[in-house]
Design a protein around this motif. Structure first.
Motif, PDB file in Angstrom:
ATOM      1  N   SER A   1     -86.898  18.167 -16.359  1.00  0.00           N
ATOM      2  CA  SER A   1     -87.180  16.997 -17.271  1.00  0.00           C
ATOM      3  C   SER A   1     -86.028  15.538 -16.689  1.00  0.00           C
ATOM      4  O   SER A   1     -86.505  14.878 -17.205  1.00  0.00           O
ATOM      5  CB  SER A   1     -86.411  17.352 -18.593  1.00  0.00           C
ATOM      6  OG  SER A   1     -84.540  17.738 -18.712  1.00  0.00           O
TER       7      SER A   1
ATOM      8  N   THR B   1     -90.016  11.924  -3.996  1.00  0.00           N
ATOM      9  CA  THR B   1     -90.723  13.075  -4.104  1.00  0.00           C
ATOM     10  C   THR B   1     -90.717  13.813  -2.558  1.00  0.00           C
ATOM     11  O   THR B   1     -91.027  13.770  -2.088  1.00  0.00           O
ATOM     12  CB  THR B   1     -92.001  13.110  -4.275  1.00  0.00           C
ATOM     13  OG1 THR B   1     -92.035  13.090  -5.648  1.00  0.00           O
ATOM     14  CG2 THR B   1     -92.554  14.650  -4.317  1.00  0.00           C
TER      15      THR B   1
ATOM     16  N   PRO C   1     -88.050  13.426 -10.798  1.00  0.00           N
ATOM     17  CA  PRO C   1     -88.915  12.097 -10.838  1.00  0.00           C
ATOM     18  C   PRO C   1     -90.120  11.707 -11.232  1.00  0.00           C
ATOM     19  O   PRO C   1     -90.426  10.533 -11.984  1.00  0.00           O
ATOM     20  CB  PRO C   1     -89.645  12.765  -9.188  1.00  0.00           C
ATOM     21  CG  PRO C   1     -88.292  13.652  -8.665  1.00  0.00           C
ATOM     22  CD  PRO C   1     -87.983  14.256  -9.826  1.00  0.00           C
ATOM     23  N   ASP C   2     -90.482  12.935 -12.380  1.00  0.00           N
ATOM     24  CA  ASP C   2     -91.781  13.239 -12.976  1.00  0.00           C
ATOM     25  C   ASP C   2     -91.637  13.359 -13.889  1.00  0.00           C
ATOM     26  O   ASP C   2     -92.032  13.822 -15.566  1.00  0.00           O
ATOM     27  CB  ASP C   2     -93.505  13.500 -12.803  1.00  0.00           C
ATOM     28  CG  ASP C   2     -93.358  12.362 -11.087  1.00  0.00           C
ATOM     29  OD1 ASP C   2     -93.022  11.385 -11.369  1.00  0.00           O
ATOM     30  OD2 ASP C   2     -93.458  13.393 -10.178  1.00  0.00           O
TER      31      ASP C   2
ATOM     32  N   THR D   1     -85.553   8.911  -7.249  1.00  0.00           N
ATOM     33  CA  THR D   1     -86.733   7.924  -7.213  1.00  0.00           C
ATOM     34  C   THR D   1     -88.204   8.499  -5.846  1.00  0.00           C
ATOM     35  O   THR D   1     -88.858   7.125  -5.786  1.00  0.00           O
ATOM     36  CB  THR D   1     -86.726   6.840  -6.407  1.00  0.00           C
ATOM     37  OG1 THR D   1     -85.544   7.138  -5.426  1.00  0.00           O
ATOM     38  CG2 THR D   1     -85.332   6.014  -7.071  1.00  0.00           C
TER      39      THR D   1
ATOM     40  N   ASP E   1     -89.800  14.061 -18.123  1.00  0.00           N
ATOM     41  CA  ASP E   1     -89.535  13.922 -19.153  1.00  0.00           C
ATOM     42  C   ASP E   1     -88.296  13.007 -19.693  1.00  0.00           C
ATOM     43  O   ASP E   1     -88.760  11.597 -19.667  1.00  0.00           O
ATOM     44  CB  ASP E   1     -89.580  14.679 -20.574  1.00  0.00           C
ATOM     45  CG  ASP E   1     -91.235  15.328 -20.570  1.00  0.00           C
ATOM     46  OD1 ASP E   1     -91.763  14.842 -20.298  1.00  0.00           O
ATOM     47  OD2 ASP E   1     -90.642  16.505 -21.308  1.00  0.00           O
TER      48      ASP E   1
ATOM     49  N   ARG F   1     -87.237   5.469 -18.100  1.00  0.00           N
ATOM     50  CA  ARG F   1     -87.728   4.312 -17.052  1.00  0.00           C
ATOM     51  C   ARG F   1     -88.106   3.797 -18.656  1.00  0.00           C
ATOM     52  O   ARG F   1     -88.551   2.101 -18.632  1.00  0.00           O
ATOM     53  CB  ARG F   1     -88.787   4.884 -16.056  1.00  0.00           C
ATOM     54  CG  ARG F   1     -88.574   5.422 -15.487  1.00  0.00           C
ATOM     55  CD  ARG F   1     -89.737   5.670 -13.890  1.00  0.00           C
ATOM     56  NE  ARG F   1     -88.755   5.556 -12.595  1.00  0.00           N
ATOM     57  CZ  ARG F   1     -89.746   6.906 -11.821  1.00  0.00           C
ATOM     58  NH1 ARG F   1     -89.539   7.719 -12.599  1.00  0.00           N
ATOM     59  NH2 ARG F   1     -88.584   7.240 -11.416  1.00  0.00           N
TER      60      ARG F   1
ATOM     61  N   THR G   1     -86.711  11.482 -17.194  1.00  0.00           N
ATOM     62  CA  THR G   1     -86.887  10.320 -15.879  1.00  0.00           C
ATOM     63  C   THR G   1     -87.482   9.150 -16.551  1.00  0.00           C
ATOM     64  O   THR G   1     -87.180   8.028 -16.914  1.00  0.00           O
ATOM     65  CB  THR G   1     -87.224  10.870 -15.222  1.00  0.00           C
ATOM     66  OG1 THR G   1     -86.406  12.221 -15.098  1.00  0.00           O
ATOM     67  CG2 THR G   1     -87.275   9.613 -14.264  1.00  0.00           C
ATOM     68  N   LYS G   2     -88.795   9.581 -17.676  1.00  0.00           N
ATOM     69  CA  LYS G   2     -89.913   8.805 -18.042  1.00  0.00           C
ATOM     70  C   LYS G   2     -89.303   8.174 -18.868  1.00  0.00           C
ATOM     71  O   LYS G   2     -89.941   6.563 -19.332  1.00  0.00           O
ATOM     72  CB  LYS G   2     -91.260   9.524 -19.054  1.00  0.00           C
ATOM     73  CG  LYS G   2     -91.863  10.031 -17.400  1.00  0.00           C
ATOM     74  CD  LYS G   2     -93.156  10.809 -17.255  1.00  0.00           C
ATOM     75  CE  LYS G   2     -93.753  11.513 -16.682  1.00  0.00           C
ATOM     76  NZ  LYS G   2     -95.149  12.321 -17.301  1.00  0.00           N
TER      77      LYS G   2
END
Length: 328
Positions: free
Chosen positions: A182, A312, A185-186, A310, A188, A194, A190-191
């Motif tokens: 989680s 992949t 890079p993508d 940052t 939850d 952001r 991390t989001k």
């Protein structure tokens, strides 16, 4: 050795299986879904399809493989909602109670030499010093919304350590970050950072311990090879307060500085669990694991490790490439 990995297609399983293969082990990976058999083959494992919550299926699978070691990495985490933490972990809690019992029973029947199980650092007592060792107790009063989860973690640890017929080893992992987590890079988390949806609550005094998912897998291989009965904290070298690591993470991701909210507001937003984790959590020391397992994290601090969020890594994005990388 012949190693049976339960939870072989999860975030850590995908990292662990190729490393075990590279170390010379014959790996059998258990999954509930037949659709993941090819993924396991790509990772280097012999697929085993069985439902971890079905005692007969687990007994038949383990009996057929006759492993020397069982590694228990079973989890199934639903959409994260800190206000309803136990709800998100309901299936994982069953896997940590019923699933653990099924694996132990099957392992005892075939005489496995070593049983390695996943645990978590965040249940330590929230008073006293900021960093805990394996000798420190779990807190007696977990946040209301995570009581079932902490009880399930206790069950794993108590059951595995009480198994006198095998070398029972418990790995208290830090907070995972990296591919398929989680905080990837993508992921939850991390989001949320952001989007500025992950605030610093109160003074941000909660101390977190992190571990890159690849480092967690390396430590697990070390436990399979040379671990001794007992508990090991598998964390990096730098426990850190939320007020320090969260703003650093936001800057690394190119996000705005996280919001700061009073504890009572944080509790309204994230429930008691979120408030406790942000303000009272205690970190963990990895000294024992480094000393006894001969292991050190390749990412000694989250400071360097977060840099990888940052971008992949193509080897991590494709299971077959990751497996090839692990076998090199």
């Amino acid at each position: 050795m012949k190693v049976f990995v339960a939870g072989a297609t999860g975030a850590i399983g995908r990292q662990l299986v190729p490393r075990l293969v590279e170390a010379g082990h014959e790996v059998h990976g258990m999954t509930r879904s037949a659709s993941k058999e090819q993924l396991l083959r790509d990772l280097g494992a012999v697929p085993v399809v069985a439902d971890a919550l079905d005692a007969d299926q687990v007994a038949e699978a383990v009996g057929r493989v006759q492993p020397d070691v069982i590694v228990h990495q079973l989890t199934s985490i639903g959409p994260m909602d800190l206000r309803h933490f136990d709800r998100a972990f309901a299936m994982t809690n069953r896997l940590r109670t019923e699933g653990t019992d099924h694996l132990l029973s099957a392992g005892q029947a075939v005489g496995v030499k070593r049983f390695v199980a996943q645990s978590f650092f965040a249940a330590y007592e929230r008073t006293g010093g900021p960093v805990k060792t394996e000798e420190d107790p779990f807190g007696p009063h977990p946040a209301k919304e995570m009581r079932e989860t902490v009880a399930a973690i206790r069950h794993v640890e108590d059951a595995v350590l009480a198994a006198t017929w095998t070398e029972g080893i418990v790995l208290r992992y830090g907070g995972f970050y990296g591919p398929h987590t989680s905080l990837g890079p993508d992921g939850d988390q991390t989001k949320a950072v952001r989007r500025r949806q992950f605030p610093v609550v109160g003074k941000g005094g909660g101390v977190w311990s992190f571990i890159h998912i690849g480092d967690a897998a390396e430590a697990t291989v070390a436990a399979v090879d040379r671990g001794r009965r007992g508990v090991y904290n598998i964390v990096d070298d730098e426990p850190a307060r939320v007020a320090e690591w969260l703003p650093t993470l936001a800057r690394t991701l190119g996000a705005k500085e996280p919001m700061h909210v009073p504890r009572f507001v944080g509790r309204l937003l994230t429930g008691e669990v979120g408030a406790v984790m942000m303000t009272e959590l205690r970190g963990a020391s990895n000294a024992k694991a480094k000393r006894e397992l001969g292991w050190s994290p390749a990412h000694p601090s989250w400071r360097q490790g977060f840099q990888g969020l940052t971008e992949t890594d193509p080897d991590d994005a494709r299971p077959d490439a990751a497996a090839a990388k692990g076998r090199r």
